[in-house]
Design an enzyme around this catalytic site. Structure first.
Site, PDB file in Angstrom:
ATOM      1  CB  CYS A 187      -0.938  -0.005   1.207  1.00 38.33           C
ATOM      2  SG  CYS A 187      -2.025  -1.434   1.212  1.00 38.33           S
ATOM      3  CG  HIS A 193      -2.673   2.899   4.024  1.00 36.47           C
ATOM      4  ND1 HIS A 193      -3.473   2.877   2.902  1.00 36.47           N
ATOM      5  CD2 HIS A 193      -2.523   1.603   4.407  1.00 36.47           C
ATOM      6  CE1 HIS A 193      -3.781   1.631   2.621  1.00 36.47           C
ATOM      7  NE2 HIS A 193      -3.228   0.837   3.510  1.00 36.47           N
ATOM      8  CG  ASN A 226      -6.576  -0.745   2.854  1.00 32.32           C
ATOM      9  OD1 ASN A 226      -6.077  -0.124   1.917  1.00 32.32           O
ATOM     10  ND2 ASN A 226      -5.864  -1.498   3.673  1.00 32.32           N
TER      11      ASN A 226
HETATM   12  N1  COA Z   1     -16.126 -10.058  11.528  1.00 33.95           N
HETATM   13  C1  COA Z   1     -16.268 -10.569  12.749  1.00 33.95           C
HETATM   14  N2  COA Z   1     -15.237 -11.091  13.442  1.00 33.95           N
HETATM   15  C2  COA Z   1     -14.029 -11.054  12.860  1.00 33.95           C
HETATM   16  C3  COA Z   1     -13.811 -10.532  11.585  1.00 33.95           C
HETATM   17  C4  COA Z   1     -14.920 -10.019  10.904  1.00 33.95           C
HETATM   18  N3  COA Z   1     -14.823  -9.493   9.681  1.00 33.95           N
HETATM   19  N4  COA Z   1     -12.504 -10.635  11.275  1.00 33.95           N
HETATM   20  C5  COA Z   1     -11.908 -11.220  12.337  1.00 33.95           C
HETATM   21  N5  COA Z   1     -12.819 -11.465  13.286  1.00 33.95           N
HETATM   22  C6  COA Z   1     -12.634 -12.101  14.589  1.00 33.95           C
HETATM   23  C7  COA Z   1     -11.403 -12.962  14.653  1.00 33.95           C
HETATM   24  O1  COA Z   1     -11.664 -14.244  14.138  1.00 33.95           O
HETATM   25  C8  COA Z   1     -11.130 -12.995  16.137  1.00 33.95           C
HETATM   26  O2  COA Z   1     -11.983 -13.922  16.736  1.00 33.95           O
HETATM   27  P1  COA Z   1     -11.469 -14.825  17.977  1.00 33.95           P
HETATM   28  O3  COA Z   1     -11.156 -13.838  19.065  1.00 33.95           O
HETATM   29  O4  COA Z   1     -12.667 -15.685  18.251  1.00 33.95           O
HETATM   30  O5  COA Z   1     -10.267 -15.543  17.467  1.00 33.95           O
HETATM   31  C9  COA Z   1     -11.559 -11.613  16.608  1.00 33.95           C
HETATM   32  O6  COA Z   1     -12.420 -11.088  15.572  1.00 33.95           O
HETATM   33  C10 COA Z   1     -10.404 -10.649  16.811  1.00 33.95           C
HETATM   34  O7  COA Z   1      -9.542 -10.762  15.686  1.00 33.95           O
HETATM   35  P2  COA Z   1      -8.274  -9.846  15.515  1.00 33.95           P
HETATM   36  O8  COA Z   1      -7.617 -10.148  14.227  1.00 33.95           O
HETATM   37  O9  COA Z   1      -7.433  -9.935  16.773  1.00 33.95           O
HETATM   38  O10 COA Z   1      -8.988  -8.404  15.483  1.00 33.95           O
HETATM   39  P3  COA Z   1      -8.338  -6.979  15.438  1.00 33.95           P
HETATM   40  O11 COA Z   1      -8.884  -6.147  16.519  1.00 33.95           O
HETATM   41  O12 COA Z   1      -6.855  -7.050  15.299  1.00 33.95           O
HETATM   42  O13 COA Z   1      -8.957  -6.388  14.088  1.00 33.95           O
HETATM   43  C11 COA Z   1      -8.207  -5.971  11.849  1.00 33.95           C
HETATM   44  C12 COA Z   1      -8.666  -7.033  12.858  1.00 33.95           C
HETATM   45  C13 COA Z   1      -7.800  -6.686  10.573  1.00 33.95           C
HETATM   46  C14 COA Z   1      -9.356  -5.031  11.597  1.00 33.95           C
HETATM   47  C15 COA Z   1      -7.007  -5.199  12.454  1.00 33.95           C
HETATM   48  O14 COA Z   1      -6.072  -6.094  12.982  1.00 33.95           O
HETATM   49  C16 COA Z   1      -6.323  -4.340  11.438  1.00 33.95           C
HETATM   50  O15 COA Z   1      -6.872  -3.384  10.950  1.00 33.95           O
HETATM   51  N6  COA Z   1      -5.063  -4.658  11.164  1.00 33.95           N
HETATM   52  C17 COA Z   1      -4.283  -3.905  10.236  1.00 33.95           C
HETATM   53  C18 COA Z   1      -4.644  -4.318   8.865  1.00 33.95           C
HETATM   54  C19 COA Z   1      -4.095  -3.387   7.872  1.00 33.95           C
HETATM   55  O16 COA Z   1      -3.830  -2.265   8.137  1.00 33.95           O
HETATM   56  N7  COA Z   1      -3.919  -3.933   6.708  1.00 33.95           N
HETATM   57  C20 COA Z   1      -3.569  -3.179   5.592  1.00 33.95           C
HETATM   58  C21 COA Z   1      -2.152  -3.049   5.466  1.00 33.95           C
HETATM   59  S1  COA Z   1      -1.951  -2.404   3.914  1.00 33.95           S
END
Ligand code: COA
Length: 332
Positions: free
Chosen positions: A118, A259, A289
């Protein structure tokens, strides 16, 4: 020092192109086990644009580029170089850049893609400014364009809820006397973290096979929580030192163009910099995103809405697969 020296370079025009189709959080909750509340609370996203079947990254990129040229009042024949930040090229080769060059009829221009996750558009912007500043080029089109939707696993709630399609383009050229233009840029890579975001199969390491298809390896994979922690750990000290080395104070910055991956990241990083999160322009609620396109779309929108105007000082910053990250500072 990350300062640009040489000829001053300014942003002369911006353009946007978004596919029409919208996909809401409620639509997604019918496709995977998720909810509008989860997506909004964890990311800030409500809706995103998705390309039609067959609508290509090069088409979005060319439309955005035409709009940028029109906004700058500059003809395609005056363009020396076209740089496209993208992670979703129509094909791995030819790149998106040469296709855009042909559509525009930019007969004197070179053209290529910059693939750096990105952060690709920030990398491309730094290269464009350097090329103009050094005297090599005069006018450069820099484009951030993505049609990531066909590369997403629509059965994987960890990734498919996050991304949207779109494109934006900047036309850069020598700055008028009274403008400061681009000030500084710093782009980084930490390749030891390459497994945090990847597209595993279909190329040299994992050529396409029935096994790779069965294992759903032709889709974006992301260790979301690890990315979240990486960015929150790396970006605040990086941005602090970027400002110091650019001879800028946080108070000098009118607006931060981050971003647009996650509202919690934008607000968390700014809090660690002691900057009011209201100083960040946010559009991920209606776009998701858009990967390498996100910071360009955000700047275009902020200018169009009058949030940003001539003379304002902007720091644009991004992060992504690689892992890569970077920042660029400029006065509009
Ligand atoms: N809907 C519902 N639950 C979801 C889900 C969704 N779309 N996606 C993941 N979960 C669940 C997971 O399975 C997990 O469940 P568990 O606790 O039973 O295992 C729980 O939600 C927490 O998951 P986690 O990955 O720890 O959540 P998070 O708070 O880290 O949020 C993101 C996930 C992806 C939103 C966050 O980590 C994020 O934004 N990361 C950066 C990503 C990014 O910037 N990417 C682009 C780079 S270019």
């Amino acid at each position: 020092m990350p300062l640009f020296t040489g000829r001053k370079v300014a942003l002369l025009g911006t353009g946007l192109f978004l596919p029409e189709k919208l996909l809401t959080n409620d639509d997604l909750s019918k496709m995977v086990e998720t909810s509008d509340a989860w997506i909004r609370e964890r990311t800030g996203i409500k809706v995103r644009h998705i390309a039609d079947d067959g609508q290509l990254t090069s088409e979005l990129a060319a439309c955005a580029a035409q709009n940028a040229l029109a906004s700058a009042g500059i003809g395609a024949d005056a363009v020396d170089m076209i740089l496209v930040g993208t992670n979703s090229p129509d094909t791995i080769f030819p790149g998106v850049g040469p296709k855009v060059q042909a559509v525009l009829g930019a007969s004197r221009a070179g053209a290529c893609d910059v693939q750096a996750g990105c952060t690709g558009s920030v990398y491309a912007l730094a290269m464009a400014v350097s090329g103009i500043s050094s005297g090599l080029w005069r006018h450069v089109l820099v484009i951030g364009a993505e049609v990531l939707s066909p590369l997403l696993d629509w059965e994987d709630r960890n990734t498919c809820v996050l991304f949207g399609d779109g494109a934006s383009a900047f036309l850069l050229g020598p700055a008028p006397e009274d403008k400061r233009g681009f000030i500084a840029a710093d782009v980084r890579a930490e390749g030891e973290f390459h497994d945090l975001i990847s597209f595993p199969a279909g190329l040299v390491e994992r050529p396409a096979s029935s096994e790779t298809v069965a294992a759903r390896e032709h889709y974006v994979k992301m260790k979301g929580n690890d990315v979240f922690k990486f960015v929150n750990r790396k970006l605040p000290p990086f941005l602090k030192s970027f400002l110091v080395e650019s001879n800028l104070k946080p108070a000098d910055v009118t607006n931060w163009i981050f971003h647009q991956a996650n509202l919690r990241i934008i607000e968390g990083v700014l809090r660690r910099l002691d900057v009011d999160p209201a100083k960040a322009y946010v559009n991920l609620d209606h776009l998701g995103n858009t990967s390498a396109a996100s910071v360009f779309i955000a700047l275009h929108e902020a200018m169009e809405q009058g949030v940003l105007k001539g003379g304002d000082l902007v720091v644009m910053t991004s992060f992504g697969a690689g892992m890569t990250y970077g920042a660029i500072a400029f006065e509009l």
